[in-house]
Scaffold this motif. Sequence first.
Motif, PDB file in Angstrom:
ATOM      1  N   ASN A  23       0.819  -1.211   0.000  1.00 53.92           N
ATOM      2  CA  ASN A  23       0.000   0.000   0.000  1.00 53.92           C
ATOM      3  C   ASN A  23       0.852   1.259   0.000  1.00 53.92           C
ATOM      4  OD1 ASN A  23      -2.886  -0.797   0.343  1.00 53.92           O
ATOM      5  ND2 ASN A  23      -2.058  -1.850   2.138  1.00 53.92           N
ATOM      6  N   LEU A  24       0.284   2.305  -0.534  1.00 50.51           N
ATOM      7  CA  LEU A  24       0.808   3.652  -0.346  1.00 50.51           C
ATOM      8  C   LEU A  24       0.428   4.062   1.073  1.00 50.51           C
ATOM      9  CD1 LEU A  24       1.826   6.464  -1.476  1.00 50.51           C
ATOM     10  CD2 LEU A  24      -0.571   6.916  -1.977  1.00 50.51           C
ATOM     11  N   GLY A  39       7.667  10.771  10.115  1.00 53.77           N
ATOM     12  CA  GLY A  39       8.391   9.550  10.441  1.00 53.77           C
ATOM     13  C   GLY A  39       9.330   9.170   9.307  1.00 53.77           C
ATOM     14  N   GLU A  40       9.865   7.982   9.383  1.00 56.03           N
ATOM     15  CA  GLU A  40      10.881   7.561   8.423  1.00 56.03           C
ATOM     16  C   GLU A  40      10.268   6.902   7.192  1.00 56.03           C
ATOM     17  OE1 GLU A  40      13.663   5.298  10.821  1.00 56.03           O
ATOM     18  OE2 GLU A  40      14.498   7.152  11.607  1.00 56.03           O
ATOM     19  N   ALA A  41       9.750   5.705   7.375  1.00 53.15           N
ATOM     20  CA  ALA A  41       9.164   4.924   6.278  1.00 53.15           C
ATOM     21  C   ALA A  41       8.224   3.904   6.905  1.00 53.15           C
ATOM     22  CB  ALA A  41      10.250   4.232   5.461  1.00 53.15           C
ATOM     23  N   PRO A  42       7.263   3.428   6.159  1.00 53.22           N
ATOM     24  CA  PRO A  42       6.345   2.443   6.725  1.00 53.22           C
ATOM     25  C   PRO A  42       7.036   1.142   7.082  1.00 53.22           C
ATOM     26  CG  PRO A  42       5.534   3.305   4.625  1.00 53.22           C
ATOM     27  CD  PRO A  42       6.930   3.792   4.783  1.00 53.22           C
ATOM     28  N   GLY A  43       6.565   0.530   8.145  1.00 50.13           N
ATOM     29  CA  GLY A  43       6.981  -0.819   8.505  1.00 50.13           C
ATOM     30  C   GLY A  43       5.949  -1.819   7.999  1.00 50.13           C
ATOM     31  N   ASP A  47       2.450  -0.871   6.153  1.00 49.68           N
ATOM     32  CA  ASP A  47       2.287  -1.289   4.759  1.00 49.68           C
ATOM     33  C   ASP A  47       0.995  -2.090   4.601  1.00 49.68           C
ATOM     34  OD1 ASP A  47       3.053  -1.684   2.026  1.00 49.68           O
ATOM     35  OD2 ASP A  47       3.868  -3.642   2.539  1.00 49.68           O
ATOM     36  N   ARG A  48       0.690  -2.905   5.580  1.00 51.63           N
ATOM     37  CA  ARG A  48      -0.530  -3.709   5.548  1.00 51.63           C
ATOM     38  C   ARG A  48      -1.788  -2.832   5.622  1.00 51.63           C
ATOM     39  NH1 ARG A  48       0.352  -7.683   9.899  1.00 51.63           N
ATOM     40  NH2 ARG A  48       2.061  -8.493   8.699  1.00 51.63           N
ATOM     41  N   GLU A  49      -1.779  -1.848   6.527  1.00 50.79           N
ATOM     42  CA  GLU A  49      -2.971  -1.021   6.765  1.00 50.79           C
ATOM     43  C   GLU A  49      -3.050   0.225   5.900  1.00 50.79           C
ATOM     44  OE1 GLU A  49      -4.361  -0.221  10.679  1.00 50.79           O
ATOM     45  OE2 GLU A  49      -3.407  -2.015  11.486  1.00 50.79           O
ATOM     46  N   VAL A  54       1.034   2.535  13.012  1.00 47.60           N
ATOM     47  CA  VAL A  54      -0.107   1.763  13.499  1.00 47.60           C
ATOM     48  C   VAL A  54       0.307   0.532  14.322  1.00 47.60           C
ATOM     49  CG1 VAL A  54      -1.685   2.490  11.683  1.00 47.60           C
ATOM     50  CG2 VAL A  54      -0.325   0.435  11.345  1.00 47.60           C
ATOM     51  N   GLY A  55       1.551   0.151  14.291  1.00 46.54           N
ATOM     52  CA  GLY A  55       2.004  -1.018  15.052  1.00 46.54           C
ATOM     53  C   GLY A  55       2.294  -0.633  16.500  1.00 46.54           C
TER      54      GLY A  55
END
Length: 181
Positions: A23-24, A39-43, A47-49, A54-55
């Motif tokens: 996901n974007l 923040g830095e980049a998705p984890g 990426d899932r949500e 969100v984690g």
Amino acid sequence: SLDDLRAALAAFEGCELKKGARNLVFADGIAPAPVMIVGEAPGRDEDREGRPFVGQAGKLLDRMLAEIGLSRRDNVYITNVLPWRPPQNRTPTREEIAMLLPFLRRHVDLVAPEVIVAMGNTSIQALLGRTGITKLRGQWTEALGRPLLPMLHPAYLLRNPIAKRETWADLLSLRAHLQGA
């Protein structure tokens, strides 16, 4: 508009990270907002949500913000330097950061925050051109024409709980700044 920026990022084919991401991960929160967290980049969870923070790190961030009267729902907007997850959660490259920096600059302009909070090394590298978050954290500076507070990333705090004391001082500094103290 933010919708146009999201569409432009979704259509952008210049970054290889997009091919490996689910996901974007554009943003979360309310705009305009007095506080914009970068923040830095998705984890993996992000990426899932398709939403940033969100984690477990996101839950910690929400608790941290609540302690000083802030929330995504009321007065905080959150995005990342990169909108796609790097493979195996690796650190983004300088080239990836440089490629996506114009999108981040436009994002900041559209949200028009009073303050930017840069969480983690990648964020300060993108916004300040420097690294060394453990030395820079807590020191107010300026980026993109706005006050900027570098802070430790909540994921770092989960791995290094002793650093929570420093982060509490940074949160109090953020609150004081927003209250005009």
